[in-house]
Enzyme design. Structure first.
Site, PDB file in Angstrom:
ATOM      1  N   ASN A  16       0.733  -1.239  -0.172  1.00  0.00           N
ATOM      2  CA  ASN A  16       0.225  -0.020   0.010  1.00  0.00           C
ATOM      3  C   ASN A  16       0.864   1.271  -0.259  1.00  0.00           C
ATOM      4  O   ASN A  16       1.426   1.568   0.939  1.00  0.00           O
ATOM      5  CB  ASN A  16      -0.976   0.012   1.333  1.00  0.00           C
ATOM      6  N   LYS A  18       0.065   4.239  -0.286  1.00  0.00           N
ATOM      7  CA  LYS A  18      -0.313   5.674   0.305  1.00  0.00           C
ATOM      8  C   LYS A  18      -0.063   6.736  -0.620  1.00  0.00           C
ATOM      9  O   LYS A  18      -0.166   6.565  -2.043  1.00  0.00           O
ATOM     10  CB  LYS A  18       0.166   5.834   1.579  1.00  0.00           C
ATOM     11  N   HIS A 101      -9.572   1.386   4.797  1.00  0.00           N
ATOM     12  CA  HIS A 101      -8.259   1.412   5.490  1.00  0.00           C
ATOM     13  C   HIS A 101      -8.530   2.524   6.561  1.00  0.00           C
ATOM     14  O   HIS A 101      -9.214   3.478   6.482  1.00  0.00           O
ATOM     15  CB  HIS A 101      -7.224   2.144   4.287  1.00  0.00           C
ATOM     16  N   GLU A 103      -6.594   4.755   7.667  1.00  0.00           N
ATOM     17  CA  GLU A 103      -6.378   6.237   7.464  1.00  0.00           C
ATOM     18  C   GLU A 103      -7.680   6.912   6.588  1.00  0.00           C
ATOM     19  O   GLU A 103      -7.917   7.885   7.012  1.00  0.00           O
ATOM     20  CB  GLU A 103      -5.196   6.555   6.670  1.00  0.00           C
ATOM     21  N   GLU A 173      -5.716  -4.784  10.347  1.00  0.00           N
ATOM     22  CA  GLU A 173      -4.416  -3.789  10.606  1.00  0.00           C
ATOM     23  C   GLU A 173      -4.836  -3.057  11.988  1.00  0.00           C
ATOM     24  O   GLU A 173      -5.516  -2.184  11.974  1.00  0.00           O
ATOM     25  CB  GLU A 173      -4.662  -2.653   9.503  1.00  0.00           C
ATOM     26  N   GLY A 179       2.418   2.352  10.376  1.00  0.00           N
ATOM     27  CA  GLY A 179       3.211   3.163  10.594  1.00  0.00           C
ATOM     28  C   GLY A 179       4.280   3.562  11.836  1.00  0.00           C
ATOM     29  O   GLY A 179       4.769   4.863  11.766  1.00  0.00           O
ATOM     30  N   SER A 219       3.135  -2.236  10.269  1.00  0.00           N
ATOM     31  CA  SER A 219       4.456  -2.355  10.485  1.00  0.00           C
ATOM     32  C   SER A 219       5.259  -3.661  10.089  1.00  0.00           C
ATOM     33  O   SER A 219       5.997  -4.297  10.874  1.00  0.00           O
ATOM     34  CB  SER A 219       5.021  -1.782  11.957  1.00  0.00           C
TER      35      SER A 219
HETATM   36  P1  PGA Z   1       2.946   0.347   7.459  1.00  0.00           P
HETATM   37  O1  PGA Z   1       1.282   0.586   6.582  1.00  0.00           O
HETATM   38  O2  PGA Z   1       3.198  -0.972   6.979  1.00  0.00           O
HETATM   39  O3  PGA Z   1       3.671   1.543   7.243  1.00  0.00           O
HETATM   40  O4  PGA Z   1       2.415   0.190   8.993  1.00  0.00           O
HETATM   41  C1  PGA Z   1       0.449  -0.740   6.818  1.00  0.00           C
HETATM   42  C2  PGA Z   1      -0.828  -0.044   6.016  1.00  0.00           C
HETATM   43  O5  PGA Z   1      -1.164   1.178   6.403  1.00  0.00           O
HETATM   44  O6  PGA Z   1      -1.293  -0.720   5.242  1.00  0.00           O
END
Ligand code: PGA
Length: 259
Positions: A16, A18, A101, A103, A173, A179, A219
């Site tokens: 992903n 982003k 997601h 976010e 998630e 992140g 992560s």
């Molecule tokens: P990340 O993001 O691996 O940077 O923690 C995962 C995601 O938001 O899908």
């Protein structure tokens, strides 16, 4: 709950990106990544890229990997400024999208209702959906993880999606792990994935639960992927930061054992 033997699910590794990687960076990524892919085993690889790069990626990478949008609307067309419909995506060769997601839910305020209408609308129009669910840190601390997951799942996975279950995958998630460098332990991930699979089993039956791919996100790195995938209910990963560089994403794919 015991998992049926001979699970029909393979490993899926999804990146992903982003709001990262311009078209020229995407082109550089792809030339390094596709070179590194030679000889890797049979995992299925998805890339959820910024909208402006989707047409190029679908045309150039679409035969080797699955290319998807990071969000899409459930309506077929109309006055929805800033949104992408299934037909806009399919027209450039993109048949997959993330929905819900964290976010989108927590930064942009997408409600359970909006996530539900995106999920059903897209599935009805022939898209495949990777539905994301997950609890915040305070919800986990309040021991509300299963309640939150079940309510996000129940709201998006209504009876109306039953005919389309084959085109749905779920990503667990935990918001506190995205992140942040804080990964769920393999035991925490497996426990949450069992909650997700039990929900699918109760709502849609054992067959549906046995076929449903449930990915872990938060992560994930080349260093922790193999441990996370040891959970029998962990079928792959949705990867943010570690998918942005071809070398680390290749390493991650290589460390993800095929089932
Ligand atoms: P990340 O993001 O691996 O940077 O923690 C995962 C995601 O938001 O899908």
């Amino acid at each position: 709950m015991s998992i049926p033997p001979n699970k029909p699910r393979g490993v899926v590794i999804a990146g992903n990106w982003k709001m990262n990687l311009t078209l020229s960076e995407t082109q550089k990524f792809w030339s390094a990544f596709s070179g590194g892919l030679q000889g890797t085993s049979a995992q299925s690889i998805h890339l959820y890229a910024p909208a402006v790069n989707l047409a190029w990626l679908a045309a150039n990478a679409g035969k080797q990997i699955t290319v998807g949008a990071q969000n899409a609307h459930g309506e077929t067309h109309g006055a929805f400024t800033g949104e992408l419909s299934a037909s806009l995506l399919k027209d450039v060769g993109v048949h997959h999208a993330l929905v819900g997601h964290s976010e989108r839910r927590h930064v942009f305020g997408e409600t359970l209702e909006l996530v539900q209408s995106r999920t059903l609308g897209l599935l009805k129009q022939g898209m495949s959906v990777l539905l994301c669910v997950g609890e915040t840190r305070s919800e986990r601390e309040a021991q509300a993880t299963s309640k939150v997951l079940e309510s996000q799942l129940a709201s998006a996975m209504t009876e109306a999606i039953r005919p389309f279950l084959g085109k749905l995958m779920i990503a667990y998630e935990p918001v506190w792990a995205i992140g942040t460098g804080l990964t769920a332990t393999p035991a925490q991930a497996e426990e949450a994935h069992q909650i997700v699979r039990r929900f699918v089993w109760n709502a849609f039956g054992m067959e549906a639960a046995a076929h449903m791919s449930v990915l872990y996100g938060g992560s994930v790195t080349p260093e922790n992927i193999a441990e996370l995938l040891k959970g029998p209910n962990v079928d792959g990963a949705l990867v943010g930061g570690a998918s942005l560089k071809a070398e680390s994403f290749i390493k991650l794919v290589q460390h993800a054992r095929a089932r």
